[in-house]
Design a protein around this motif. Structure first.
Motif, short mmCIF file in Angstrom:
data_model
loop_
_atom_site.label_atom_id
_atom_site.label_comp_id
_atom_site.label_asym_id
_atom_site.label_seq_id
_atom_site.Cartn_x
_atom_site.Cartn_y
_atom_site.Cartn_z
N GLY A 80 0.80 -1.22 0.00
CA GLY A 80 0.00 0.00 0.00
C GLY A 80 0.83 1.26 0.00
N SER A 81 1.93 1.26 -0.74
CA SER A 81 2.86 2.40 -0.73
C SER A 81 2.49 3.43 -1.80
CB SER A 81 4.29 1.91 -0.97
OG SER A 81 4.65 0.91 -0.03
N PRO A 82 2.05 4.64 -1.40
CA PRO A 82 1.76 5.68 -2.40
C PRO A 82 3.03 6.34 -2.94
CG PRO A 82 1.31 6.51 -0.21
CD PRO A 82 1.69 5.06 -0.04
N TYR A 83 4.13 6.27 -2.14
CA TYR A 83 5.40 6.86 -2.54
C TYR A 83 6.51 5.83 -2.34
CZ TYR A 83 2.79 11.23 -2.07
OH TYR A 83 1.85 12.22 -2.19
N VAL A 84 7.55 5.92 -3.17
CA VAL A 84 8.70 5.02 -3.04
C VAL A 84 9.99 5.82 -3.22
CG1 VAL A 84 8.54 4.38 -5.50
CG2 VAL A 84 9.83 2.93 -3.91
N LEU A 85 10.92 5.65 -2.28
CA LEU A 85 12.22 6.31 -2.37
C LEU A 85 13.08 5.63 -3.41
CD1 LEU A 85 13.41 7.18 1.25
CD2 LEU A 85 13.39 8.71 -0.70
N VAL A 86 13.80 6.44 -4.19
CA VAL A 86 14.60 5.91 -5.31
C VAL A 86 16.02 6.45 -5.22
CG1 VAL A 86 14.81 5.74 -7.80
CG2 VAL A 86 12.54 5.78 -6.75
N PRO A 87 17.03 5.58 -5.08
CA PRO A 87 18.44 6.04 -5.12
C PRO A 87 18.76 6.60 -6.50
CG PRO A 87 18.26 3.79 -4.26
CD PRO A 87 16.93 4.14 -4.84
N PRO A 88 19.79 7.44 -6.59
CA PRO A 88 20.09 8.11 -7.87
C PRO A 88 20.47 7.18 -9.00
CG PRO A 88 21.86 8.47 -6.28
CD PRO A 88 20.72 7.88 -5.52
N GLY A 89 21.10 6.04 -8.67
CA GLY A 89 21.56 5.14 -9.72
C GLY A 89 20.72 3.90 -9.90
N LEU A 90 19.50 3.90 -9.36
CA LEU A 90 18.65 2.72 -9.52
C LEU A 90 18.30 2.55 -11.00
CD1 LEU A 90 17.18 0.76 -7.41
CD2 LEU A 90 15.10 1.90 -8.18
N PRO A 91 18.51 1.35 -11.57
CA PRO A 91 18.17 1.15 -12.99
C PRO A 91 16.71 1.53 -13.25
CG PRO A 91 19.43 -0.71 -12.16
CD PRO A 91 19.10 0.14 -10.96
N PRO A 92 16.45 2.42 -14.19
CA PRO A 92 15.08 2.89 -14.42
C PRO A 92 14.11 1.77 -14.79
CG PRO A 92 16.56 3.60 -16.19
CD PRO A 92 17.42 3.05 -15.10
N GLU A 93 14.63 0.70 -15.41
CA GLU A 93 13.73 -0.39 -15.82
C GLU A 93 13.15 -1.14 -14.61
OE1 GLU A 93 18.05 -1.89 -16.26
OE2 GLU A 93 16.88 -0.06 -16.68
N TRP A 94 13.78 -1.02 -13.44
CA TRP A 94 13.24 -1.71 -12.26
C TRP A 94 11.87 -1.15 -11.87
CZ3 TRP A 94 17.76 -2.51 -8.20
CH2 TRP A 94 18.75 -3.35 -8.78
N LEU A 95 11.64 0.13 -12.16
CA LEU A 95 10.36 0.76 -11.82
C LEU A 95 9.61 1.19 -13.06
CD1 LEU A 95 11.48 2.91 -8.74
CD2 LEU A 95 10.17 0.79 -8.71
N SER A 96 9.79 0.43 -14.13
CA SER A 96 9.19 0.80 -15.41
C SER A 96 7.74 0.38 -15.53
CB SER A 96 10.00 0.18 -16.56
OG SER A 96 9.98 -1.25 -16.46
N ALA A 97 7.22 -0.36 -14.55
CA ALA A 97 5.85 -0.87 -14.64
C ALA A 97 4.84 0.07 -14.00
CB ALA A 97 5.77 -2.25 -13.99
#
Length: 215
Positions: A80-97
């Motif tokens: 139920g997470s409305p927000y997610v923290l993202v490190p600067p170098g996280l591969p963009p495809e990991w959150l592409s969905a």
């Protein structure tokens, strides 16, 4: 005299009788211990990691590279997470969905702002099978230490087999001791004098580890 000068003076006095040609520390300490035990193969080592992670109450998932974005989105939705923290170098495809609103790891973010984010997704530096431990070193896929300590839910992606080692000595050989190392064995937990276990006091209450490998 400053505190620094007093401390250095005590060190110099303590070392006054040590010969200048004394054996260096690196050679003076015996390091003939085993670097791993049992000689497990790759598959058995990964299975041991999954078993020990689960034993520490982490939730373990397995996925291929193609499945990873969907798995991460499912885990965020289930939490139920409305927000997610993202490190600067996280591969963009990991959150592409799609899914929750992304919050970038920024130096100016306050603890209160980070506390309002339910989840964080990171990679790792190395994972240790024998101890069920994930090690973060502040690399681009992991971000600052605080972003993995304040949110209540941490999703950590481990690349299999590249980031998996059997033992602590093998992990130490891969790590840079000058970096900010965070060693994680399961969700944050502590016990009081009555041995009542409390989770989430100094870190996330929920740790989900995604072992990613294969096609």
């Amino acid at each position: 005299m400053s505190s620094r000068e007093r401390i250095l003076g005590r060190v110099q006095r303590a070392l006054a009788d040590v010969p200048r040609d004394d054996t260096p520390y690196e050679r003076a300490v015996e390091r003939a211990y085993l670097r791993e035990h049992g000689g497990l193969g790759v598959e058995a080592t990964v299975d041991l990691l999954a078993e020990n992670l689960a034993d520490y109450r982490a939730i373990v998932h397995r996925a291929t590279e193609e499945e990873l974005p969907a798995v991460i989105m499912r885990l965020l939705a289930e939490h139920g997470s409305p927000y997610v923290l993202v490190p600067p170098g996280l591969p963009p495809e990991w959150l592409s969905a799609g899914g929750p609103t992304r919050v970038d790891d920024r130096a100016e973010s306050t603890p209160a702002e980070l506390d309002g984010v339910a989840s964080v997704v990171t990679g790792c530096a190395v994972a240790i099978a024998e101890t069920g431990t994930i090690v973060l070193d502040g690399g681009p896929e992991q971000g600052r230490r605080r972003i993995t300590l304040i949110p209540d839910h941490h999703i950590c992606v481990v690349r299999v087999p590249d980031q998996v080692v059997a033992s602590v000595p093998q992990a130490l050989g891969r790590l840079d001791p000058t970096r900010p190392l965070t060693w994680i064995s399961g969700p944050s937990a502590t016990s009081d004098i009555e041995l009542d276990r409390v989770e989430g006091v100094h870190g996330p209450r929920t740790l989900e580890v995604v072992l990613v490998g294969g096609e």
